[in-house]
Scaffold this motif. Structure first.
Motif, PDB file in Angstrom:
ATOM      1  N   TRP A 110       0.537  -1.362   0.172  1.00 15.80           N
ATOM      2  CA  TRP A 110       0.000  -0.009   0.029  1.00 15.80           C
ATOM      3  C   TRP A 110       0.796   1.324  -0.095  1.00 15.80           C
ATOM      4  N   LEU A 111       2.055   1.408   0.571  1.00 16.15           N
ATOM      5  CA  LEU A 111       2.870   2.312   1.333  1.00 16.15           C
ATOM      6  C   LEU A 111       3.584   2.958  -0.454  1.00 16.15           C
ATOM      7  N   THR A 112       4.338   1.501  -0.938  1.00 20.74           N
ATOM      8  CA  THR A 112       5.115   1.278  -2.055  1.00 20.74           C
ATOM      9  C   THR A 112       3.716   2.199  -3.309  1.00 20.74           C
ATOM     10  N   THR A 113       3.056   1.518  -2.950  1.00 20.75           N
ATOM     11  CA  THR A 113       2.155   2.304  -4.449  1.00 20.75           C
ATOM     12  C   THR A 113       1.872   4.231  -4.004  1.00 20.75           C
ATOM     13  N   VAL A 114       1.449   4.628  -3.117  1.00 30.53           N
ATOM     14  CA  VAL A 114       0.818   5.639  -2.711  1.00 30.53           C
ATOM     15  C   VAL A 114       2.514   6.351  -2.742  1.00 30.53           C
ATOM     16  N   VAL A 115       3.681   5.837  -1.984  1.00 27.44           N
ATOM     17  CA  VAL A 115       4.889   7.284  -2.881  1.00 27.44           C
ATOM     18  C   VAL A 115       5.112   7.382  -4.251  1.00 27.44           C
ATOM     19  N   GLY A 116       4.510   5.599  -5.052  1.00 26.77           N
ATOM     20  CA  GLY A 116       4.412   6.095  -6.656  1.00 26.77           C
ATOM     21  C   GLY A 116       4.097   7.004  -7.244  1.00 26.77           C
TER      22      GLY A 116
END
Length: 295
Positions: free
Chosen positions: A57-63
């Motif tokens: 979830w955090l990876t897609t947010v940072v992306g």
């Protein structure tokens, strides 16, 4: 420990990974930090009770944050890093600091980051998230506003450009260091022929700062011209220290006690195929050059 403290602790477990994602997307260490901080703010305002995979979830947010930042650069025509070199990650020659390991894993050298800067924001996101971090195209598609099939095509186009433009670096750090030391000895000894011998005939040298001026990158092509420029550089530089630059053999030089340049080398098949030189005093002053403190 209250609920917010628990959430913060869980976030910290993913911080290094998230900064690595943002660094590959943005090529800027300070902007990567900003993107990670924005991810924390979004996490702290969200209900994640139904989120099974917080790291994903955090990876897609940072992306998504990085994609917005890249698009903002383009829309404002404020693109210092689109034409300049990415921020180098500089470590001591005897090893990468544990905090930097995620940033420079998988041979993410400056030559690769330069090519990533030439991609469109959507291509860069699809390539970085999928090819470097294994994010499924089904998760990438909503970020770029495309179908999974279209997201796959974005990554494929980016992959083709990267594969054709970035030489495969030598994986052995000792062989890298031997070639860089030969380059240094030849340049400091004024040996033009020895310099040409260690450079690939089609070597590409990119220099930001110095005589080119701040924010301007001068590109030098070919072994003979690169050797001539290296001899001039050697006369201007003062002390030179071995370093790891993005995990590969590099050099840091000083003049009059101040950082003068950071050199990143891409070594392949025993030859230097690319050199990236950051010589902008303002950008150098913002780097963590503890390698000099240890020398």
């Amino acid at each position: 420990m209250n609920e917010r403290d628990l959430l913060a602790a869980r976030f910290e477990e993913h911080r290094a990974h998230l900064k690595a994602v943002a660094y590959r997307m943005l090529g800027s260490l300070s902007e990567a930090e900003d993107a990670v901080q924005e991810a924390w703010l979004r996490l702290s305002r969200s209900d994640t009770s139904e989120v099974a995979n917080l790291g994903g979830w955090l990876t897609t947010v940072v992306g998504r944050v990085c994609l917005d930042m890249l698009r903002s650069r383009t829309s404002r025509r404020e693109t210092p890093l689109e034409h300049g070199l990415p921020d180098p990650v500089v470590s001591r020659a005897d090893g990468v600091d544990p905090e930097q390991e995620a940033l420079v894993a998988d041979s993410v050298g400056l030559a690769l980051l330069v090519v990533l800067q030439s991609l469109s924001p959507a291509e860069r996101l699809a390539f970085v998230l999928h090819d470097m971090f294994g994010v499924p195209f089904e998760d990438i598609a909503p970020i770029v506003g495309r179908t999974p099939t279209a997201a796959r095509k974005l990554a494929s186009r980016a992959r083709g450009r990267v594969r054709g433009a970035v030489p495969e670096p030598d994986p052995d750090p000792r062989r890298q260091r031997a070639v860089v030391e030969a380059f240094l000895a030849a340049s400091r000894g004024g040996d033009f022929d020895a310099l040409v011998a260690v450079l690939h005939p089609d070597v590409v040298v990119r220099v930001e700062g110095g005589a080119a001026g701040p924010g301007v990158v001068k590109v030098i092509r070919g072994a003979a011209e690169a050797a001539r420029q290296a001899l001039i550089y050697a006369q201007r530089a003062g002390s030179v220290y071995p370093a790891l630059v993005n995990g590969a053999a590099g050099l840091v030089s000083t003049r009059d006690g101040r950082p003068f340049s950071v050199l990143s080398f891409t070594v392949s098949d025993g030859k230097i195929v690319a050199v990236d030189v950051l010589a902008d005093p303002e950008r150098l002053s913002a780097l963590d050059l503890t390698v000099l403190d240890a020398s």
